[in-house]
Design a protein around this motif. Structure first.
Motif, PDB file in Angstrom:
ATOM      1  N   GLY A 213       0.825  -1.209   0.000  1.00 32.86           N
ATOM      2  CA  GLY A 213       0.000   0.000   0.000  1.00 32.86           C
ATOM      3  C   GLY A 213       0.857   1.256   0.000  1.00 32.86           C
ATOM      4  O   GLY A 213       0.577   2.224  -0.727  1.00 32.86           O
ATOM      5  N   PHE A 214       1.906   1.250   0.812  1.00 36.57           N
ATOM      6  CA  PHE A 214       2.826   2.387   0.877  1.00 36.57           C
ATOM      7  C   PHE A 214       3.518   2.580  -0.471  1.00 36.57           C
ATOM      8  O   PHE A 214       3.686   3.717  -0.940  1.00 36.57           O
ATOM      9  CB  PHE A 214       3.856   2.144   1.978  1.00 36.57           C
ATOM     10  N   ALA A 215       3.916   1.479  -1.107  1.00 34.99           N
ATOM     11  CA  ALA A 215       4.585   1.555  -2.411  1.00 34.99           C
ATOM     12  C   ALA A 215       3.662   2.170  -3.466  1.00 34.99           C
ATOM     13  O   ALA A 215       4.101   2.961  -4.311  1.00 34.99           O
ATOM     14  CB  ALA A 215       5.030   0.164  -2.851  1.00 34.99           C
ATOM     15  N   LYS A 216       2.378   1.845  -3.406  1.00 41.40           N
ATOM     16  CA  LYS A 216       1.405   2.409  -4.358  1.00 41.40           C
ATOM     17  C   LYS A 216       1.247   3.912  -4.154  1.00 41.40           C
ATOM     18  O   LYS A 216       1.073   4.667  -5.116  1.00 41.40           O
ATOM     19  CB  LYS A 216       0.067   1.697  -4.212  1.00 41.40           C
ATOM     20  N   ILE A 217       1.281   4.345  -2.882  1.00 39.05           N
ATOM     21  CA  ILE A 217       1.209   5.777  -2.595  1.00 39.05           C
ATOM     22  C   ILE A 217       2.416   6.501  -3.189  1.00 39.05           C
ATOM     23  O   ILE A 217       2.293   7.566  -3.804  1.00 39.05           O
ATOM     24  CB  ILE A 217       1.126   6.030  -1.070  1.00 39.05           C
ATOM     25  N   LEU A 218       3.610   5.911  -3.013  1.00 37.05           N
ATOM     26  CA  LEU A 218       4.822   6.504  -3.574  1.00 37.05           C
ATOM     27  C   LEU A 218       4.759   6.551  -5.099  1.00 37.05           C
ATOM     28  O   LEU A 218       5.179   7.535  -5.715  1.00 37.05           O
ATOM     29  CB  LEU A 218       6.051   5.712  -3.131  1.00 37.05           C
ATOM     30  N   ASP A 219       4.218   5.497  -5.711  1.00 34.33           N
ATOM     31  CA  ASP A 219       4.072   5.471  -7.174  1.00 34.33           C
ATOM     32  C   ASP A 219       3.135   6.581  -7.644  1.00 34.33           C
ATOM     33  O   ASP A 219       3.394   7.258  -8.644  1.00 34.33           O
ATOM     34  CB  ASP A 219       3.527   4.114  -7.627  1.00 34.33           C
ATOM     35  N   ALA A 220       2.031   6.766  -6.908  1.00 39.36           N
ATOM     36  CA  ALA A 220       1.060   7.798  -7.266  1.00 39.36           C
ATOM     37  C   ALA A 220       1.682   9.190  -7.160  1.00 39.36           C
ATOM     38  O   ALA A 220       1.483  10.045  -8.036  1.00 39.36           O
ATOM     39  CB  ALA A 220      -0.169   7.693  -6.367  1.00 39.36           C
ATOM     40  N   PHE A 225       4.036  14.041 -10.044  1.00 39.94           N
ATOM     41  CA  PHE A 225       5.051  15.066 -10.281  1.00 39.94           C
ATOM     42  C   PHE A 225       5.816  14.875 -11.592  1.00 39.94           C
ATOM     43  O   PHE A 225       6.639  15.712 -11.942  1.00 39.94           O
ATOM     44  CB  PHE A 225       6.045  15.102  -9.109  1.00 39.94           C
ATOM     45  N   LYS A 226       5.542  13.782 -12.295  1.00 39.33           N
ATOM     46  CA  LYS A 226       6.202  13.576 -13.588  1.00 39.33           C
ATOM     47  C   LYS A 226       5.579  14.490 -14.633  1.00 39.33           C
ATOM     48  O   LYS A 226       4.362  14.672 -14.652  1.00 39.33           O
ATOM     49  CB  LYS A 226       6.036  12.112 -14.039  1.00 39.33           C
ATOM     50  N   PRO A 227       6.392  15.072 -15.507  1.00 41.66           N
ATOM     51  CA  PRO A 227       5.811  15.903 -16.580  1.00 41.66           C
ATOM     52  C   PRO A 227       4.953  15.047 -17.509  1.00 41.66           C
ATOM     53  O   PRO A 227       5.332  13.931 -17.864  1.00 41.66           O
ATOM     54  CB  PRO A 227       7.051  16.450 -17.317  1.00 41.66           C
ATOM     55  N   LYS A 228       3.792  15.576 -17.863  1.00 41.33           N
ATOM     56  CA  LYS A 228       2.875  14.820 -18.719  1.00 41.33           C
ATOM     57  C   LYS A 228       3.405  14.779 -20.148  1.00 41.33           C
ATOM     58  O   LYS A 228       3.818  15.792 -20.708  1.00 41.33           O
ATOM     59  CB  LYS A 228       1.484  15.447 -18.697  1.00 41.33           C
ATOM     60  N   GLU A 229       3.371  13.564 -20.714  1.00 41.56           N
ATOM     61  CA  GLU A 229       3.838  13.402 -22.082  1.00 41.56           C
ATOM     62  C   GLU A 229       2.736  13.808 -23.057  1.00 41.56           C
ATOM     63  O   GLU A 229       1.553  13.554 -22.814  1.00 41.56           O
ATOM     64  CB  GLU A 229       4.234  11.932 -22.326  1.00 41.56           C
ATOM     65  N   LYS A 230       3.161  14.445 -24.142  1.00 39.25           N
ATOM     66  CA  LYS A 230       2.197  14.810 -25.174  1.00 39.25           C
ATOM     67  C   LYS A 230       1.736  13.569 -25.907  1.00 39.25           C
ATOM     68  O   LYS A 230       2.529  12.714 -26.269  1.00 39.25           O
ATOM     69  CB  LYS A 230       2.833  15.787 -26.162  1.00 39.25           C
ATOM     70  N   LYS A 231       0.423  13.494 -26.120  1.00 39.17           N
ATOM     71  CA  LYS A 231      -0.127  12.328 -26.805  1.00 39.17           C
ATOM     72  C   LYS A 231       0.183  12.398 -28.282  1.00 39.17           C
ATOM     73  O   LYS A 231       0.039  13.440 -28.928  1.00 39.17           O
ATOM     74  CB  LYS A 231      -1.641  12.255 -26.599  1.00 39.17           C
ATOM     75  N   ALA A 232       0.610  11.293 -28.819  1.00 40.72           N
ATOM     76  CA  ALA A 232       0.911  11.215 -30.252  1.00 40.72           C
ATOM     77  C   ALA A 232      -0.394  11.177 -31.042  1.00 40.72           C
ATOM     78  O   ALA A 232      -1.423  10.720 -30.537  1.00 40.72           O
ATOM     79  CB  ALA A 232       1.725   9.965 -30.539  1.00 40.72           C
TER      80      ALA A 232
END
Length: 291
Positions: A213-220, A225-232
């Motif tokens: 559960g903690f790992a899923k929170i860290l993943d979220a 905070f990751k920059p969103k990739e532009k959709k092709a």
């Protein structure tokens, strides 16, 4: 060495070694910046240490984690980082980065909560004006996790071979014995981290990962905070049937790889790390690096 060279060297470090570098960097900043700017010694630390007062804690909830990056003296950080280095090598040999992060930071949080609750429940601490800093709770969690997961594994301490369960028992007893001799808050946090490490290891032995559960929170948080990739632009693609067959083969290889890891971990749990063949140790080490 150039900045590029430093970045390359840092990237090559294990997750535990990177954590050690960060702790040392924070220690130096906290030591030197107040000195050169003629500020009070706690001018930076006060915003990140864990206070005993619940009202103050609510105003800086991040301190439940950030307190672990600050240390009060050279001896404090030296012994914490030394113990973290050696205990993390065993954990990372057994598992990968994800499990290490779970155990370490859950230990930090558990130690902080034990400190907070103890100083607000037990009358002996009511008059104490105390705050908590140091990575000890996380370090204890990693150490006791290893001691509980492979208790019969022997390690060399100076001139003697000692089983890990003995190491864990001695460390916990030392905290209990020193509870009344000063730094009670620190020892309480150590015991909180140790308890987390022990429970995590025992539950994992029974097939349950309490850190998922903690790992899923860290993943979220990481994804947020990751920059969103532009959709092709959308394209129509014809997928041949042969590609589907390749994917199945890849899935089978992945499952086979995981089964081999599980079998080796079962062997360690029953007979200790030294019962592994060199090939099994090499396989486990490579698998840990890939995680």
């Amino acid at each position: 060495m150039s900045n590029g060279g430093l970045r390359y060297q840092y990237a090559r470090l294990s997750i535990a070694e990177k954590l050690i570098v960060i702790n040392v960097a924070v220690f130096l900043v906290n030591l030197l910046v107040p000195f050169f700017l003629n500020l009070s010694d706690r001018s930076i630390e006060q915003w990140f240490e864990l206070p005993k007062d619940l009202g103050t804690f609510i105003s800086q909830p991040w301190s439940l984690v950030t307190y672990s990056f600050f240390h009060g003296s050279f001896g404090h950080i030296f012994w914490n980082m030394l113990l973290l280095y050696f205990s993390s090598r065993i954990l990372l040999n057994l598992f990968g980065n994800r499990k290490f992060i779970n155990v370490y930071f859950l230990g930090v949080i558990a130690g902080g909560l034990v400190f907070l609750l103890s100083y607000n429940i037990f009358p002996v601490f009511y008059a104490a004006n105390s705050t908590l800093i140091g990575a000890s709770a996380g370090v204890m969690a990693v150490l006791i996790f290893v001691c509980a997961y492979i208790p019969n594994q022997e390690v060399r301490i100076i001139f003697f071979n000692v089983k890990l369960w003995v190491v864990g028992l001695v460390v916990v007893l030392m905290d209990l014995i020193q509870m009344g001799s000063g730094n009670a808050g620190g020892h309480l946090a150590h015991l909180g981290g140790a308890f987390l490490g022990y429970v995590y290891a025992r539950q994992l032995t029974n097939g349950k990962d309490i850190g998922e559960g903690f790992a899923k929170i860290l993943d979220a948080l990481s994804n947020f905070f990751k920059p969103k990739e532009k959709k092709a632009p959308l394209k129509t693609v014809y997928r041949k049937q042969k590609k589907h067959t390749v994917a199945k083969g890849a899935d089978y290889d992945k499952q086979s790889h995981q089964r081999k890891i599980d079998a080796i971990l079962d062997k360690i749990s029953k007979s200790g790390y030294e019962s592994l063949t060199k090939a099994e140790k090499d396989f486990l080490f490579k698998a840990g690096k890939e995680d």
